[in-house]
Design a protein around this motif. Structure first.
Motif, mmCIF file in Angstrom:
data_model
loop_
_atom_site.group_PDB
_atom_site.id
_atom_site.type_symbol
_atom_site.label_atom_id
_atom_site.label_comp_id
_atom_site.label_asym_id
_atom_site.label_seq_id
_atom_site.Cartn_x
_atom_site.Cartn_y
_atom_site.Cartn_z
ATOM 1 N N ALA A 53 0.834 -1.206 0.000
ATOM 2 C CA ALA A 53 0.000 0.000 0.000
ATOM 3 C C ALA A 53 0.868 1.255 0.000
ATOM 4 N N GLU A 54 1.987 1.213 0.729
ATOM 5 C CA GLU A 54 2.884 2.386 0.768
ATOM 6 C C GLU A 54 3.523 2.636 -0.597
ATOM 7 N N GLN B 258 0.985 4.146 -2.857
ATOM 8 C CA GLN B 258 0.809 5.555 -2.515
ATOM 9 C C GLN B 258 1.933 6.388 -3.122
ATOM 10 N N LEU C 46 1.353 6.775 -6.819
ATOM 11 C CA LEU C 46 0.279 7.740 -7.037
ATOM 12 C C LEU C 46 0.812 9.170 -6.914
ATOM 13 N N SER C 47 1.663 9.415 -5.898
ATOM 14 C CA SER C 47 2.192 10.760 -5.727
ATOM 15 C C SER C 47 3.170 11.103 -6.850
ATOM 16 N N PHE D 245 -6.605 2.743 -6.839
ATOM 17 C CA PHE D 245 -5.299 3.230 -7.266
ATOM 18 C C PHE D 245 -5.238 3.463 -8.785
#
Ligand code: ADP
Ligand code: ADP
Length: 226
Positions: free
Chosen positions: A171-172, A175, A178-179, A201
């Motif tokens: 999940a990290e 993330q 995504l950023s 996502f």
């Protein structure tokens, strides 16, 4: 930014004993848009890696065409097993800086850029002086992503990069991707056999089965209305 037209990769396997022809990828067509996360899902053996390798230029299609509106240098790939692309005897900073040094940048300037990249992928700076064996699996994937970012890719192809990681680390990493998509304006082709992880996502999803695209569309449409 990239368009695939009827792309196929067939293996005749003639040299193998009892080898049967395999249509690893068969007549696949779709377009990747700028600044999107496109998930490619499907069971093991459905053709995902073969398709990814053709997109980055590691393999040639048997037929069909792949049209890149970006030079192929702006496509980078990250693999499931980060150890295969890291020299275990090099420090992390040199591993990340390698593409910059190979492209003939001065070593000092390259190393300065490495700390910026480490911040971008949220690696603690003290990791940079360590060796791969001293890093966790999640950290190694961040290192691989940082190294890919040295080339300012317009497309990052991520082939099962979180499949060996715990769900919380996965999940990290998602993330982070995504950023990066937002900050760098790049597209990400995210390949996985774990469909449960992508729903919050990915912008779009393609489902592969036996070398063909079985479904393609917006994430919610494909995952929840089929
Ligand atoms: P996935 O990434 O979805 O697991 P792959 O692209 O690795 O799928 O494989 C798709 C199919 O092509 C499988 O049946 C695989 O065995 C076959 N295949 C992949 N590479 C080769 C090769 N070099 N020679 C023969 N068959 C191959
Ligand atoms: P899979 O996990 O899809 O069964 P592998 O990860 O073993 O397949 O490898 C798929 C292909 O990607 C192979 O052709 C291999 O040479 C290539 N590959 C895998 N990891 C790396 C890497 N770190 N650097 C370069 N090529 C790699």
């Amino acid at each position: 930014m990239l368009s695939l037209n009827q792309v196929s990769k067939h293996y005749d396997n003639k040299k193998m004993r009892r080898g049967k022809p395999v249509k690893a990828v068969h007549e696949v067509s779709f377009e990747l848009q700028p600044n999107e996360i496109f998930a490619l899902i499907g069971e093991s053996g459905s053709g995902k890696s073969t398709l990814a390798e053709m997109i980055v230029g590691l393999q040639k299609p048997t037929s069909g065409s792949i049209i890149r509106s970006e030079p192929s240098a702006s496509i980078q790939m990250v693999f499931q097993n980060p150890d295969r692309s890291m020299n275990p005897y090099w420090r992390i900073k040199d591993i990340i800086a390698e593409p910059l040094i190979l492209s003939k940048r001065k070593k000092q300037a390259a190393l300065e850029q490495v700390s910026q990249l480490a911040e971008k992928v949220k690696l603690p700076l003290d990791i940079l002086d360590r060796y791969p064996t001293e890093c966790s699996g999640g950290q190694k994937q961040r290192i691989a992503i940082a190294r890919a970012l040295t080339m300012s890719p317009k497309l990052l192809v991520a082939d099962e990069i979180t499949s060996a990681l715990d769900p919380s680390i996965e999940a990290e990493i998602m993330q982070l991707l995504l950023s990066l998509k937002d900050a760098e304006g790049m597209s990400i082709l995210y390949i996985t056999h774990r469909i449960e992880t992508i729903s919050r996502f990915a912008d779009r999803v393609a489902v592969m089965r036996n070398g063909e695209i079985e479904a393609l569309g917006g994430t919610n449409e494909v995952l929840f209305h089929s």
